[in-house]
Write a protein that holds these residues in place. Structure first.
Motif, PDB file in Angstrom:
ATOM      1  N   ARG A 101       0.841  -1.212   0.000  1.00 48.69           N
ATOM      2  CA  ARG A 101       0.000   0.000   0.000  1.00 48.69           C
ATOM      3  C   ARG A 101       0.872   1.257   0.000  1.00 48.69           C
ATOM      4  NH1 ARG A 101      -4.370  -2.919   2.593  1.00 48.69           N
ATOM      5  NH2 ARG A 101      -3.046  -3.246   4.415  1.00 48.69           N
ATOM      6  N   ALA A 102       1.936   1.244   0.794  1.00 43.63           N
ATOM      7  CA  ALA A 102       2.840   2.396   0.841  1.00 43.63           C
ATOM      8  C   ALA A 102       3.455   2.646  -0.533  1.00 43.63           C
ATOM      9  CB  ALA A 102       3.939   2.159   1.879  1.00 43.63           C
ATOM     10  N   ASP A 103       3.837   1.575  -1.228  1.00 42.06           N
ATOM     11  CA  ASP A 103       4.396   1.722  -2.569  1.00 42.06           C
ATOM     12  C   ASP A 103       3.370   2.308  -3.546  1.00 42.06           C
ATOM     13  OD1 ASP A 103       6.902   0.826  -1.957  1.00 42.06           O
ATOM     14  OD2 ASP A 103       6.688  -1.147  -2.882  1.00 42.06           O
ATOM     15  N   ILE A 104       2.121   1.878  -3.399  1.00 38.55           N
ATOM     16  CA  ILE A 104       1.077   2.369  -4.313  1.00 38.55           C
ATOM     17  C   ILE A 104       0.817   3.860  -4.077  1.00 38.55           C
ATOM     18  CG2 ILE A 104      -1.360   2.166  -4.952  1.00 38.55           C
ATOM     19  CD1 ILE A 104      -1.088  -0.858  -4.264  1.00 38.55           C
ATOM     20  N   TYR A 105       0.706   4.254  -2.819  1.00 38.22           N
ATOM     21  CA  TYR A 105       0.533   5.683  -2.514  1.00 38.22           C
ATOM     22  C   TYR A 105       1.721   6.487  -3.049  1.00 38.22           C
ATOM     23  CZ  TYR A 105      -3.221   4.390   0.746  1.00 38.22           C
ATOM     24  OH  TYR A 105      -4.388   3.909   1.296  1.00 38.22           O
ATOM     25  N   TRP A 106       2.907   5.910  -2.916  1.00 40.83           N
ATOM     26  CA  TRP A 106       4.135   6.570  -3.383  1.00 40.83           C
ATOM     27  C   TRP A 106       4.094   6.759  -4.900  1.00 40.83           C
ATOM     28  CZ3 TRP A 106       8.195   8.892  -1.117  1.00 40.83           C
ATOM     29  CH2 TRP A 106       9.370   9.032  -1.852  1.00 40.83           C
ATOM     30  N   LYS A 107       3.742   5.700  -5.630  1.00 40.48           N
ATOM     31  CA  LYS A 107       3.685   5.781  -7.085  1.00 40.48           C
ATOM     32  C   LYS A 107       2.600   6.759  -7.531  1.00 40.48           C
ATOM     33  CE  LYS A 107       4.162   2.064  -9.597  1.00 40.48           C
ATOM     34  NZ  LYS A 107       5.484   2.329 -10.232  1.00 40.48           N
ATOM     35  N   ALA A 108       1.519   6.838  -6.758  1.00 47.53           N
ATOM     36  CA  ALA A 108       0.412   7.740  -7.086  1.00 47.53           C
ATOM     37  C   ALA A 108       0.705   9.188  -6.688  1.00 47.53           C
ATOM     38  CB  ALA A 108      -0.869   7.266  -6.401  1.00 47.53           C
ATOM     39  N   LYS A 109       1.846   9.400  -6.007  1.00 44.10           N
ATOM     40  CA  LYS A 109       2.220  10.728  -5.510  1.00 44.10           C
ATOM     41  C   LYS A 109       1.157  11.292  -4.557  1.00 44.10           C
ATOM     42  CE  LYS A 109       5.219  12.034  -9.371  1.00 44.10           C
ATOM     43  NZ  LYS A 109       5.323  10.685  -9.925  1.00 44.10           N
ATOM     44  N   ASN A 110       0.531  10.377  -3.826  1.00 42.21           N
ATOM     45  CA  ASN A 110      -0.427  10.776  -2.797  1.00 42.21           C
ATOM     46  C   ASN A 110       0.366  10.948  -1.508  1.00 42.21           C
ATOM     47  OD1 ASN A 110      -2.404  10.912  -0.776  1.00 42.21           O
ATOM     48  ND2 ASN A 110      -3.805   9.576  -1.902  1.00 42.21           N
ATOM     49  N   TRP A 111       0.946  12.128  -1.335  1.00 44.02           N
ATOM     50  CA  TRP A 111       1.904  12.331  -0.246  1.00 44.02           C
ATOM     51  C   TRP A 111       1.284  12.221   1.136  1.00 44.02           C
ATOM     52  CZ3 TRP A 111       5.582  10.958  -2.867  1.00 44.02           C
ATOM     53  CH2 TRP A 111       5.907  11.500  -4.105  1.00 44.02           C
ATOM     54  N   PRO A 112       0.082  12.743   1.390  1.00 48.55           N
ATOM     55  CA  PRO A 112      -0.505  12.551   2.734  1.00 48.55           C
ATOM     56  C   PRO A 112      -0.676  11.076   3.101  1.00 48.55           C
ATOM     57  CG  PRO A 112      -1.640  14.311   1.581  1.00 48.55           C
ATOM     58  CD  PRO A 112      -0.743  13.660   0.573  1.00 48.55           C
ATOM     59  N   LYS A 113      -1.179  10.277   2.158  1.00 50.21           N
ATOM     60  CA  LYS A 113      -1.344   8.842   2.415  1.00 50.21           C
ATOM     61  C   LYS A 113       0.017   8.159   2.538  1.00 50.21           C
ATOM     62  CE  LYS A 113      -5.895   8.108   2.201  1.00 50.21           C
ATOM     63  NZ  LYS A 113      -6.693   7.427   3.246  1.00 50.21           N
ATOM     64  N   SER A 114       0.975   8.598   1.718  1.00 55.42           N
ATOM     65  CA  SER A 114       2.319   8.033   1.800  1.00 55.42           C
ATOM     66  C   SER A 114       2.930   8.276   3.169  1.00 55.42           C
ATOM     67  CB  SER A 114       3.224   8.648   0.720  1.00 55.42           C
ATOM     68  OG  SER A 114       2.867   8.224  -0.561  1.00 55.42           O
ATOM     69  N   ILE A 115       2.762   9.497   3.665  1.00 57.27           N
ATOM     70  CA  ILE A 115       3.316   9.835   4.978  1.00 57.27           C
ATOM     71  C   ILE A 115       2.733   8.934   6.056  1.00 57.27           C
ATOM     72  CG2 ILE A 115       3.319  11.628   6.765  1.00 57.27           C
ATOM     73  CD1 ILE A 115       3.563  13.682   4.447  1.00 57.27           C
TER      74      ILE A 115
END
Length: 224
Positions: A101-115
């Motif tokens: 999930r962290a990788d997917i948020y990262w690839k999507a450039k969804n920074w709040p979710k990535s954080i």
């Protein structure tokens, strides 16, 4: 052996022949699972999905079914279908699912979710209390720093420096960490250095590196 020396095209041709003409049932599904990973390494997520489809087998162990689900989610993420990828993981728990999930948020450039996802991974790994960070902890730390930098979160970056900077002392990673987490001075040279550091970290990922580690350790073709 072909995969280990990065001859992925030749490896996929060989494995695809096995799946299409020689293997059946369980063996076909297991080999198809690994071939799907190789397609992801080779930058062909649609081929990864195709081979998962044509190597389906109902009587697979639950652990293999879950692995195939994770590979399917990663393939959708590589195709830019982030919503579909996350939907596939909606009911999945555990560290491997969290890393994906962290990788997917990262690839999507969804920074709040990535954080949020990266903070969870770091907290669960005990990174804040560790004397020395593991390679995986360091990867997540650098990704978190980039996500906070791109989210314009100076307070979060300051907290990270307070918690983690001493752990990177006398390591080659300290310079990169400082470039990403320090307050920018606005100069063109500093900006270029910072952008270069961020670009380098942007290539990091957790989920697929786990398969690389299996390959390195001779575990990639295990059936468990």
């Amino acid at each position: 052996r072909l995969i280990k020396v990065d001859l992925l095209e030749q490896a996929t041709q060989l494995l695809d022949h096995q799946i299409n003409f020689r293997l059946k049932g369980y063996d076909k599904a297991m080999t198809g699972t690994k071939l799907a990973v190789v397609h992801l390494w080779n930058g062909r997520p649609q081929e990864s999905l195709n081979v998962l489809y044509k190597s389906r087998w109902k009587a697979l162990p639950e652990s293999v079914k879950k692995e195939r689900l994770f590979i399917q989610a990663r393939a959708h993420a590589d195709l830019g279908d982030y919503g579909e990828a996350l939907a596939l993981l909606a009911d999945e728990k555990g560290r491997k699912a969290d890393k994906l999930r962290a990788d997917i948020y990262w690839k999507a450039k969804n920074w709040p979710k990535s954080i949020a996802a990266l903070e969870k991974l770091l907290a669960e790994s005990g990174a804040a209390k560790a004397d020395k960070l593991s390679s995986e902890q360091l990867q997540h730390l650098m990704q978190l720093a980039v996500a906070r930098n791109l989210s314009n979160d100076p307070a979060g970056l300051a907290r990270m420096r307070k918690t983690y900077r001493d752990k990177l002392a006398e390591t080659p990673d300290l310079t990169t960490f400082d470039l990403i987490t320090e307050q920018a001075d606005g100069s063109e040279t500093e900006f270029r250095k910072r952008a270069s550091a961020i670009a380098k970290v942007s290539q990091l990922e957790s989920f697929m590196s786990g398969y690389r580690e299996q390959l390195k350790n001779g575990e990639f073709w295990n059936t468990n």
